[in-house]
Design an enzyme around this catalytic site. Structure first.
Site, PDB file in Angstrom:
ATOM      1  N   ASP A 147       0.728  -1.123   0.037  1.00  0.00           N
ATOM      2  CA  ASP A 147       0.003  -0.040  -0.170  1.00  0.00           C
ATOM      3  C   ASP A 147       0.801   1.195  -0.074  1.00  0.00           C
ATOM      4  O   ASP A 147       1.815   1.147   0.354  1.00  0.00           O
ATOM      5  CB  ASP A 147      -0.992   0.089   1.144  1.00  0.00           C
ATOM      6  N   GLU A 159      -0.052  -1.045   5.793  1.00  0.00           N
ATOM      7  CA  GLU A 159       1.196  -0.578   6.801  1.00  0.00           C
ATOM      8  C   GLU A 159       0.824   0.797   7.045  1.00  0.00           C
ATOM      9  O   GLU A 159       1.083   1.002   8.147  1.00  0.00           O
ATOM     10  CB  GLU A 159       2.410  -1.039   6.292  1.00  0.00           C
TER      11      GLU A 159
HETATM   12 ZN   LIG Z   1       6.781   1.987   4.230  1.00  0.00          ZN
END
Ligand SMILES: [Zn+2]
Length: 475
Positions: free
Chosen positions: A108, A175
């Site tokens: 992501d 994340e």
């Molecule tokens: Zn990162």
């Protein structure tokens, strides 16, 4: 005299011959890897803090793109998907008695919006390759790490190579917004299988060029061995609400909270050099000027001076203390109404040695007001700092050895990672968590991470791939 003796000992311990660049493992003119990475950059797998804005279809598209780009990986490794985001690959090694290793990355990215009037020169999701650089959100944070790992596996599989020990990969897709759905769940899965890893490699450190002035142009590979903890406290004050024409003598909730904040801000957390930071400075001794070398080699005496110098810049200051920052303040609705409540959020990055509990106790003493309540704000998962891995351990040594071949001009040092990475969820799975990506970055490259004009040089891609190839062969 003792200062010089210690200087000589430390210098000898960490000095090494600067090797010549080793033979390239792969044809350096080949840009097929850059093309593959470009294809991955073009899928805008954006993590939004408001999870409703996330498009899971894009993440599934990314996962199937991986199947097309890395057919041998998908033919030879087992792959398990976990929720919308988590992807785990398992590559069987020849010797099942050896402890496996785990490689982490996330696919992501943060949104690519213009920052303070600054606009991207090229489209952030174009994946454009131009003048020796690949443009786009995710080139530095951190689709490149994932692509390095899968491309290395793909090429080695093409040669019929099999690793000595089992290799695992775990890739998260959230994340940037805490890793709750990706890394946290995958770590649980691996734990339930009873796995323990020789070491874990995640993002968090890079090869910094022109960052440390005293290295006089020599880049430093910052290998993150410890990570700061994270907690945001919400502090609230309540007061009698009512008409502003008749306030009480005690003042309003806003005044009461403000006094508390002033007391907190006046009292910085104490500074100290963690064992990892001490080791970093010692390892720099052979590479800095003689006077600085004497200082770094004699921290038993010079630590207070080093701490003083570090405390003068916010960047280095954050490496020697727990930080606190009041980031949100709310109170009051209308000018003629006494507010019933005022709240603020104080974000902390916790230095190893401190804990969420110790911070809480300290704040309560500092606030000196039982009318103020303090609690974990809970918007984001909080965690205690992650203790340092051993810089004499197998993982650090391996990275150092490979860097001597692929990036011989670089000095590798252990480092304290300031931000929060997915690896925090894996803390029980290995004694050695290392945070490092083999990319040589200048200060302006680092500024582009979460900023505008994020891009990676093709030279970095070639050398990074070579780093991983050599690393895998030595596992
Ligand atoms: Zn990162």
């Amino acid at each position: 005299m003792i200062l010089l003796t210690r200087y000589a000992i430390i210098k000898k311990r960490y000095a090494r011959q600067v090797a010549q660049g080793a033979e390239s493992a792969h044809n350096s003119g080949d840009d097929s890897f850059a093309q593959k990475l470009s294809a991955l950059i073009q899928i805008p797998t954006v993590s939004w803090t408001d999870r409703d804005k996330i498009d899971p279809a894009l993440f599934r598209q990314f996962q199937s793109r991986l199947e097309e780009l890395f057919p041998l990986v998908h033919g030879n490794l087992t792959r398990d998907l976990h929720g919308d985001y988590g992807i785990i690959y398992h590559w069987k090694g020849r010797d099942s008695s050896l402890k496996p290793v785990l490689f982490l990355a996330h696919y992501d990215v943060v949104p690519a919006e213009e920052k303070g009037g600054e606009a991207w020169t090229e489209e952030p999701f174009s994946g454009l390759i131009k003048e020796g650089e690949l443009w786009g959100r995710g080139t530095l944070d951190i689709k490149t790490q994932l692509a390095f790992q899968l491309e290395t596996a793909e090429r080695l599989l093409g040669e019929g190579w099999q690793p000595e020990r089992d290799i695992w990969f775990a890739f998260g897709g959230d994340e940037e917004i805490s890793g709750r759905e990706g890394a946290q769940k995958m770590a649980e899965v691996l734990k339930n299988r009873g796995l323990r890893f020789e070491f874990i490699l995640d993002e968090g450190g890079v090869i910094a060029r022109d960052q440390l002035a005293f290295l006089k142009g020599r880049p430093a590979a910052l290998i993150g061995l410890e990570e700061k903890g994270f907690v945001t406290f919400k502090i609230s004050a309540s007061g009698a609400s009512g008409h502003s024409s008749m306030p009480t003598r005690e003042g309003t909730a806003i005044g009461r909270l403000s006094k508390g904040i002033v007391r907190l801000e006046k009292r910085l957390f104490p500074s100290r050099l963690t064992p990892v930071m001490r080791n970093m400075l010692e390892r720099l001794v052979p590479w800095v000027s003689f006077p600085l070398g004497v200082l770094f080699a004699n921290l038993w005496l010079t630590a207070p001076l080093i701490r003083f110098v570090f405390s003068r810049s916010p960047v280095t200051d954050s490496l020697i203390r727990t930080t606190q920052a009041v980031t949100v303040f709310k109170g009051g609705e209308q000018e003629n109404i006494l507010p019933g409540e005022a709240t603020c959020l104080v974000n902390h990055r916790i230095l190893p040695g401190d804990t969420i509990k110790s911070l809480e106790r300290r704040h309560r003493r500092t606030l000196r007001d039982p009318g103020l309540t303090l609690e974990d704000a809970g918007n984001w998962p909080s965690n205690d700092p992650i203790a340092g891995a051993d810089s004499e351990g197998s993982g650090f040594r391996l990275i150092q050895e490979v860097l001597e071949e692929t990036h011989p001009e670089v000095v590798a040092v252990p480092f304290l990672v300031n931000g929060s990475t997915d690896s925090k969820y894996y803390r029980e799975l290995s004694d050695q968590i290392l945070r490092f990506t083999p990319l040589v970055l200048r200060p302006e490259d680092i500024a582009s991470i979460h900023g505008v004009n994020e891009k990676v040089s093709l030279e970095n891609l070639r050398k990074g791939l070579e780093f991983y190839t050599r690393l895998f062969r030595r596992l």
